[in-house]
Scaffold this motif. Structure first.
Motif, mmCIF file in Angstrom:
data_model
loop_
_atom_site.group_PDB
_atom_site.id
_atom_site.type_symbol
_atom_site.label_atom_id
_atom_site.label_comp_id
_atom_site.label_asym_id
_atom_site.label_seq_id
_atom_site.Cartn_x
_atom_site.Cartn_y
_atom_site.Cartn_z
ATOM 1 N N VAL A 102 4.349 -11.959 45.331
ATOM 2 C CA VAL A 102 4.302 -12.699 44.070
ATOM 3 C C VAL A 102 3.187 -13.412 44.027
ATOM 4 N N SER A 103 2.744 -13.804 42.718
ATOM 5 C CA SER A 103 1.518 -14.977 42.526
ATOM 6 C C SER A 103 2.072 -16.434 42.493
ATOM 7 N N ILE A 104 1.389 -17.295 43.022
ATOM 8 C CA ILE A 104 1.817 -18.797 43.163
ATOM 9 C C ILE A 104 0.931 -19.667 42.680
ATOM 10 N N TYR A 105 1.047 -20.597 41.818
ATOM 11 C CA TYR A 105 0.527 -21.549 40.912
ATOM 12 C C TYR A 105 0.978 -22.959 41.148
ATOM 13 N N ALA A 106 0.099 -23.472 41.991
ATOM 14 C CA ALA A 106 0.706 -25.151 42.478
ATOM 15 C C ALA A 106 -0.142 -25.979 41.750
ATOM 16 N N VAL A 116 5.952 -19.558 40.090
ATOM 17 C CA VAL A 116 5.931 -17.993 40.661
ATOM 18 C C VAL A 116 5.878 -16.927 39.723
ATOM 19 N N ALA A 117 5.005 -16.234 39.780
ATOM 20 C CA ALA A 117 4.875 -15.028 38.898
ATOM 21 C C ALA A 117 5.109 -13.636 39.714
ATOM 22 N N LEU A 118 6.394 -12.997 39.118
ATOM 23 C CA LEU A 118 6.939 -11.714 39.877
ATOM 24 C C LEU A 118 5.944 -10.662 39.356
ATOM 25 N N TRP A 119 6.203 -9.207 40.142
ATOM 26 C CA TRP A 119 5.574 -8.304 39.857
ATOM 27 C C TRP A 119 5.614 -7.714 38.314
ATOM 28 N N LEU A 137 16.508 -9.267 44.137
ATOM 29 C CA LEU A 137 15.200 -9.376 43.938
ATOM 30 C C LEU A 137 14.637 -8.464 45.033
ATOM 31 N N PRO A 138 13.420 -7.767 44.824
ATOM 32 C CA PRO A 138 12.899 -6.943 45.968
ATOM 33 C C PRO A 138 12.261 -7.846 46.914
ATOM 34 N N GLY A 169 -2.040 -9.156 47.387
ATOM 35 C CA GLY A 169 -1.914 -10.557 47.155
ATOM 36 C C GLY A 169 -2.510 -10.939 45.636
ATOM 37 N N ASN A 170 -2.946 -12.091 45.455
ATOM 38 C CA ASN A 170 -3.367 -12.579 44.094
ATOM 39 C C ASN A 170 -4.795 -12.965 44.110
ATOM 40 N N PRO A 171 -5.895 -12.282 44.615
ATOM 41 C CA PRO A 171 -7.043 -12.773 44.829
ATOM 42 C C PRO A 171 -7.733 -13.353 43.466
#
Length: 374
Positions: free
Chosen positions: A63-67, A129-132, A160-161, A181-183
């Motif tokens: 997942v992608s994480i935005y904090a 959190v952004a899921l696939w 969830l997967p 990941g989420n580069p």
């Protein structure tokens, strides 16, 4: 005179027989020609090496994480001649602004537990959190451990997967690995490399001394993402890379499952990671005069003793050499640090060593290791 023609007649007869047999087969089984052509084309088109199956298995759990965190900063204003005379810099009032950290995470349970890096979510007031599949949801911090750079998040969800945390997966230098990941905000990005080294201790890390080194590209935003093997199994949590500013290229590090799974278990059960602590700083002891560097364990030298800690309580002091911990020889600082951390606070241990060349031994009760930087 006819003998030289006998081989030629044999070859002609064989060719005629083969053509006749092929004609009969094509008449009896009309689809065989298309099957042969399709099979040959498929064989020619089939890739020799592909990790698509591994990516398909692992990527949905990444997942992608935005904090988001609030940052307070002081403004610089136009220099005033009077203040510039003394300081050279004039500062104005403070202001707050919203800063967003970008990272990745790995779903490790079907009910929404996520592993990521401590540095990704440190100080965050809101985490998304952004899921696939494009869904975005809120997540809460269950616990975080700065020493191993592991954090555990919890988001709502079911079925969830998830990738399995298996600390016993075999791993060798040279194995193919994929970093997912989420580069730079480019979610679900996959890079490929190999395991470059095991048991690494980069940048003099205080506790985590068992990193996986890889040349798979780990860029900004990859932190907390998955490092998987060629079968799509989770073998590490990506954490950081030595950049070109350090004169390095293709040197990244991931936290192995042996560490990540244990930290996850403790945080999920207790909310924190508990570690035993001697209350002292130490480094590898120097080789004594006349001794050979390869003779075996030579212990550690205490470089500092914390006030109020277990070591000070039993009279240990800087300069002491510790040779045994709980009856087992001390090999080096890294092994002692790991052994003391593995014991729960309150454990009584016996340490033995040398002080100014004179042997000593004493018992002490380990304390809870304070947070990193405390």
């Amino acid at each position: 005179m006819q003998r030289p023609f006998r081989p030629l007649m044999f070859l002609l007869q064989s060719a005629v027989f083969g053509l006749a047999a092929a004609f009969v087969i094509l008449q009896l089984v009309p689809g065989v020609a298309g099957w042969l052509r399709g099979g040959a084309a498929a064989s020619a088109a089939a890739p020799l090496h592909s990790y698509a199956d591994a990516v398909q298995r692992a990527a949905p759990a990444v997942v992608s994480i935005y904090a988001d965190r609030v940052v307070t900063e002081r403004l610089l204003i136009r220099p005033d001649p009077t203040t510039q005379r003394f300081s050279g810099v004039t500062v104005g009032p403070t202001r707050t602004r919203l800063a967003r950290a970008l990272g990745s995470g790995v779903i490790v349970s079907e009910d929404g537990y996520v592993l990521t890096n401590h540095h990704v979510i440190s100080g965050a007031e809101q985490i998304r959190v952004a899921l696939w599949d494009g869904r975005v949801t809120q997540a809460q911090i269950v616990g975080s451990d700065a020493e191993t750079d592991i954090a555990v998040l919890k988001m709502d969800g079911s079925s969830l997967p998830a990738l399995v945390l298996d600390p016993e997966l075999p791993m060798r230098v040279g194995d193919v690995v994929l970093a997912i990941g989420n580069p730079f905000g480019l979610s679900q990005t996959v890079t490929q490399g190999i395991v470059s080294g095991l048991g690494r201790t980069p940048l003099n890390q205080a506790f985590s001394e068992d990193f996986i080194q890889t040349d798979a590209a780990i860029n900004e935003g990859n932190s907390g993402g998955a490092l998987v093997n060629a079968s799509g199994q989770l073998i590490g949590i990506n954490t950081f890379v030595l950049g070109r500013l350090n004169g390095a290229e293709g040197i990244g590090f991931a936290i192995p499952m042996k560490i990540a799974s244990e930290v996850f278990r403790e945080i999920r059960e207790k909310g924190v990671v508990t570690r035993g602590w001697l209350g002292a700083e130490y480094g590898d002891a120097p080789v004594l005069p006349g001794a050979h560097a390869l003779e075996g364990p030579r212990g550690v030298a205490l470089t500092g003793v914390y006030s109020g800690g277990p070591a000070q309580g039993v009279g240990l002091r800087a300069g002491d050499i510790l040779l045994e911990f709980n009856g087992v020889p001390v090999e080096d600082a890294a092994s002692l640090r790991q052994r003391e951390a593995e014991l729960p606070p309150g454990s009584r241990v016996r340490v033995a060593g040398l002080r100014a060349g004179v042997p000593f031994q004493t018992d002490l009760d380990l304390m809870q290791r304070p947070p990193a930087g405390a």
